[in-house]
Design a protein around this motif. Sequence first.
Motif, PDB file in Angstrom:
ATOM      1  N   SER A 185       0.796  -1.224   0.000  1.00  9.24           N
ATOM      2  CA  SER A 185       0.000   0.000   0.000  1.00  9.24           C
ATOM      3  C   SER A 185       0.834   1.282   0.000  1.00  9.24           C
ATOM      4  O   SER A 185       0.313   2.346  -0.310  1.00  9.24           O
ATOM      5  N   ARG A 186       2.098   1.195   0.362  1.00  8.70           N
ATOM      6  CA  ARG A 186       2.898   2.406   0.519  1.00  8.70           C
ATOM      7  C   ARG A 186       4.254   2.226  -0.168  1.00  8.70           C
ATOM      8  O   ARG A 186       4.924   1.216   0.025  1.00  8.70           O
ATOM      9  N   LEU A 187       4.647   3.221  -0.929  1.00 12.63           N
ATOM     10  CA  LEU A 187       5.958   3.275  -1.570  1.00 12.63           C
ATOM     11  C   LEU A 187       6.668   4.499  -1.020  1.00 12.63           C
ATOM     12  O   LEU A 187       6.155   5.617  -1.106  1.00 12.63           O
ATOM     13  N   MET A 188       7.830   4.289  -0.422  1.00 16.69           N
ATOM     14  CA  MET A 188       8.593   5.376   0.191  1.00 16.69           C
ATOM     15  C   MET A 188       9.993   5.403  -0.423  1.00 16.69           C
ATOM     16  O   MET A 188      10.498   4.381  -0.889  1.00 16.69           O
ATOM     17  N   ALA A 189      10.634   6.581  -0.397  1.00 17.74           N
ATOM     18  CA  ALA A 189      11.994   6.708  -0.913  1.00 17.74           C
ATOM     19  C   ALA A 189      12.734   7.817  -0.178  1.00 17.74           C
ATOM     20  O   ALA A 189      12.134   8.816   0.230  1.00 17.74           O
ATOM     21  N   PHE A 190      14.035   7.629  -0.018  1.00 20.18           N
ATOM     22  CA  PHE A 190      14.923   8.675   0.474  1.00 20.18           C
ATOM     23  C   PHE A 190      15.467   9.366  -0.767  1.00 20.18           C
ATOM     24  O   PHE A 190      16.164   8.756  -1.569  1.00 20.18           O
ATOM     25  N   LEU A 191      15.128  10.645  -0.945  1.00 23.02           N
ATOM     26  CA  LEU A 191      15.498  11.396  -2.134  1.00 23.02           C
ATOM     27  C   LEU A 191      16.108  12.729  -1.742  1.00 23.02           C
ATOM     28  O   LEU A 191      15.799  13.282  -0.693  1.00 23.02           O
ATOM     29  N   SER A 192      16.946  13.258  -2.632  1.00 24.09           N
ATOM     30  CA  SER A 192      17.470  14.608  -2.429  1.00 24.09           C
ATOM     31  C   SER A 192      16.939  15.489  -3.552  1.00 24.09           C
ATOM     32  O   SER A 192      16.221  15.021  -4.435  1.00 24.09           O
ATOM     33  N   SER A 216      17.178  20.764  -0.417  1.00 27.74           N
ATOM     34  CA  SER A 216      18.186  20.070  -1.211  1.00 27.74           C
ATOM     35  C   SER A 216      18.808  18.917  -0.428  1.00 27.74           C
ATOM     36  O   SER A 216      19.673  18.222  -0.921  1.00 27.74           O
ATOM     37  N   GLU A 217      18.362  18.726   0.811  1.00 29.58           N
ATOM     38  CA  GLU A 217      18.871  17.635   1.640  1.00 29.58           C
ATOM     39  C   GLU A 217      18.110  16.343   1.350  1.00 29.58           C
ATOM     40  O   GLU A 217      17.011  16.364   0.814  1.00 29.58           O
ATOM     41  N   VAL A 218      18.696  15.212   1.735  1.00 30.21           N
ATOM     42  CA  VAL A 218      18.012  13.928   1.606  1.00 30.21           C
ATOM     43  C   VAL A 218      16.900  13.864   2.641  1.00 30.21           C
ATOM     44  O   VAL A 218      17.122  14.148   3.815  1.00 30.21           O
ATOM     45  N   ASN A 219      15.692  13.530   2.196  1.00 27.07           N
ATOM     46  CA  ASN A 219      14.552  13.391   3.081  1.00 27.07           C
ATOM     47  C   ASN A 219      13.719  12.195   2.655  1.00 27.07           C
ATOM     48  O   ASN A 219      13.925  11.628   1.579  1.00 27.07           O
ATOM     49  N   LEU A 220      12.776  11.817   3.494  1.00 24.43           N
ATOM     50  CA  LEU A 220      11.907  10.685   3.230  1.00 24.43           C
ATOM     51  C   LEU A 220      10.633  11.172   2.544  1.00 24.43           C
ATOM     52  O   LEU A 220       9.987  12.113   3.020  1.00 24.43           O
ATOM     53  N   TYR A 221      10.286  10.536   1.424  1.00 26.89           N
ATOM     54  CA  TYR A 221       9.130  10.931   0.640  1.00 26.89           C
ATOM     55  C   TYR A 221       8.175   9.753   0.460  1.00 26.89           C
ATOM     56  O   TYR A 221       8.603   8.610   0.285  1.00 26.89           O
ATOM     57  N   ASP A 222       6.895  10.066   0.465  1.00 28.24           N
ATOM     58  CA  ASP A 222       5.847   9.097   0.170  1.00 28.24           C
ATOM     59  C   ASP A 222       5.536   9.234  -1.322  1.00 28.24           C
ATOM     60  O   ASP A 222       5.153  10.304  -1.785  1.00 28.24           O
TER      61      ASP A 222
END
Length: 167
Positions: A10-17, A27-33
């Motif tokens: 049900s959930r796709l998450m990624a650490f992206l900058s 511009s920092e790496v953060n957690l995104y849904d």
Amino acid sequence: GDLGVSKDGSRLMAFLSELQDPEHPTSEVNLYDLSTGSARLASFLPDGSVPPCGVGSFGEGSFDKWRHTLSADGSVAFFASTGDSCSGANKVYVRDLDAGVTKLASPPPLSGSECDSALISSSEDAAFFWTKSRLSAEDTVPSSCAGGGLDNGLDGDVYRYGLEDES
């Protein structure tokens, strides 16, 4: 970035900058849904602010670790951040993705230095993390936060954070 999918899909998450969420540019790496098809920032601090130095996962790049970083039903995510101080210790944060609320799982020490904390595992009702910080009266003050570490000989303690009662 590092991707993770909840066990139930049900959930796709990624650490992206870079600038992923136009409502919260960073511009920092953060957690995104990514569950809705567009990146929505998920790594907010308890006060609703975006961590100025970004966040990290626990074992980035390892899908096996995501089992513990994202709850099986996709409702809770865990991330590490130094909070609002880039030179501070990494703390474990718990984000209730459905309610949009973040809690600090690894509290400040009772005494002594605040050392890094790292998530070990999570279950349906708890998160388990490691730290050298003195978080209980029965513990001793560490002589130093340096050395040891979760990957380098424990030299610390494992704590349980209750997701329901926040204990």
